[in-house]
Design a protein around this motif. Sequence first.
Motif, PDB file in Angstrom:
ATOM      1  N   ASP A  80       3.654  -9.760   6.250  1.00 19.61           N
ATOM      2  CA  ASP A  80       4.102  -9.054   7.456  1.00 19.61           C
ATOM      3  C   ASP A  80       4.212  -7.547   7.222  1.00 19.61           C
ATOM      4  OD1 ASP A  80       4.239 -11.513   8.677  1.00 19.61           O
ATOM      5  OD2 ASP A  80       6.431 -11.593   8.739  1.00 19.61           O
ATOM      6  N   LEU A  81       4.733  -7.162   6.053  1.00 21.09           N
ATOM      7  CA  LEU A  81       4.862  -5.729   5.744  1.00 21.09           C
ATOM      8  C   LEU A  81       3.486  -5.087   5.575  1.00 21.09           C
ATOM      9  CD1 LEU A  81       7.883  -5.701   3.287  1.00 21.09           C
ATOM     10  CD2 LEU A  81       7.847  -5.144   5.719  1.00 21.09           C
ATOM     11  N   ARG A  82       2.609  -5.758   4.861  1.00 20.78           N
ATOM     12  CA  ARG A  82       1.257  -5.223   4.663  1.00 20.78           C
ATOM     13  C   ARG A  82       0.549  -5.078   6.017  1.00 20.78           C
ATOM     14  NH1 ARG A  82      -2.808  -3.943   1.862  1.00 20.78           N
ATOM     15  NH2 ARG A  82      -2.331  -4.308  -0.280  1.00 20.78           N
ATOM     16  N   THR A  83       0.674  -6.060   6.876  1.00 22.76           N
ATOM     17  CA  THR A  83       0.017  -6.017   8.184  1.00 22.76           C
ATOM     18  C   THR A  83       0.535  -4.847   9.009  1.00 22.76           C
ATOM     19  OG1 THR A  83      -0.319  -8.413   8.150  1.00 22.76           O
ATOM     20  CG2 THR A  83      -0.400  -7.329  10.304  1.00 22.76           C
ATOM     21  N   ALA A  84       1.855  -4.678   9.034  1.00 23.41           N
ATOM     22  CA  ALA A  84       2.449  -3.590   9.820  1.00 23.41           C
ATOM     23  C   ALA A  84       2.031  -2.227   9.274  1.00 23.41           C
ATOM     24  CB  ALA A  84       3.970  -3.715   9.830  1.00 23.41           C
ATOM     25  N   LEU A  85       2.105  -2.052   7.969  1.00 22.54           N
ATOM     26  CA  LEU A  85       1.815  -0.739   7.382  1.00 22.54           C
ATOM     27  C   LEU A  85       0.318  -0.425   7.337  1.00 22.54           C
ATOM     28  CD1 LEU A  85       4.520  -0.615   4.604  1.00 22.54           C
ATOM     29  CD2 LEU A  85       4.451   0.664   6.757  1.00 22.54           C
ATOM     30  N   ALA A  86      -0.516  -1.439   7.237  1.00 15.99           N
ATOM     31  CA  ALA A  86      -1.964  -1.214   7.218  1.00 15.99           C
ATOM     32  C   ALA A  86      -2.448  -0.656   8.555  1.00 15.99           C
ATOM     33  CB  ALA A  86      -2.702  -2.506   6.878  1.00 15.99           C
ATOM     34  N   ALA A  87      -1.682  -0.860   9.608  1.00 17.52           N
ATOM     35  CA  ALA A  87      -2.067  -0.355  10.934  1.00 17.52           C
ATOM     36  C   ALA A  87      -1.736   1.127  11.107  1.00 17.52           C
ATOM     37  CB  ALA A  87      -1.378  -1.177  12.025  1.00 17.52           C
TER      38      ALA A  87
END
Length: 186
Positions: A13-20
């Motif tokens: 979830d953190l990777r998905t949010a920050l990758a955006a």
Amino acid sequence: MNFTDLLDGALHDLRTALAAVEDEQLTTLRGLILGAPRVFVAGKGRSGLMMRGFAMRLMHLGLQAHVVDDVTTPGIVAGDLLLIGSGSGRTPSLVRYAEIAAAQGAPIALLTIAEQSPVRDYATWTVRIPAHSPKLADGGGVSSALPMGSQFECALNLLLDLVTVQLMADMQVEEPDMVARHANLE
């Protein structure tokens, strides 16, 4: 659910949010920070705690940083930067801070989930972190393994730590320089 599964879900979830979040957004944010004589940070609840931590890192970098609502915080003036962390962008006190800063001629940078919000209406620059929040009608359009607004709050904290690393490079500040500014009344 066991801990390892929870950890995998949270990190995803953190990777998905920050990758955006786009590099350009953070480059502009760093420029606003470095161009301001003083940086004022604001947030409420857990987001506010993350913002306070970032104010500490800005101080460690040698920048003038203040936390809104602290008793020693001076008045904001034109040229200073107000940096607000707010998932919803709707917290009444944060809207008021943005209104006051705008009236004083201070630019406002917002770190948020919300596509639209009252604080965003005042913001000079916005960094959107797509994350889940129960405060938004559609949950922010995102689901998360983490409860409440934790995905945003954890992503905000990590993003600000990574921005700190980028600022260190921008300013050519090394960790020992920062340690020298660390509190010694502990």
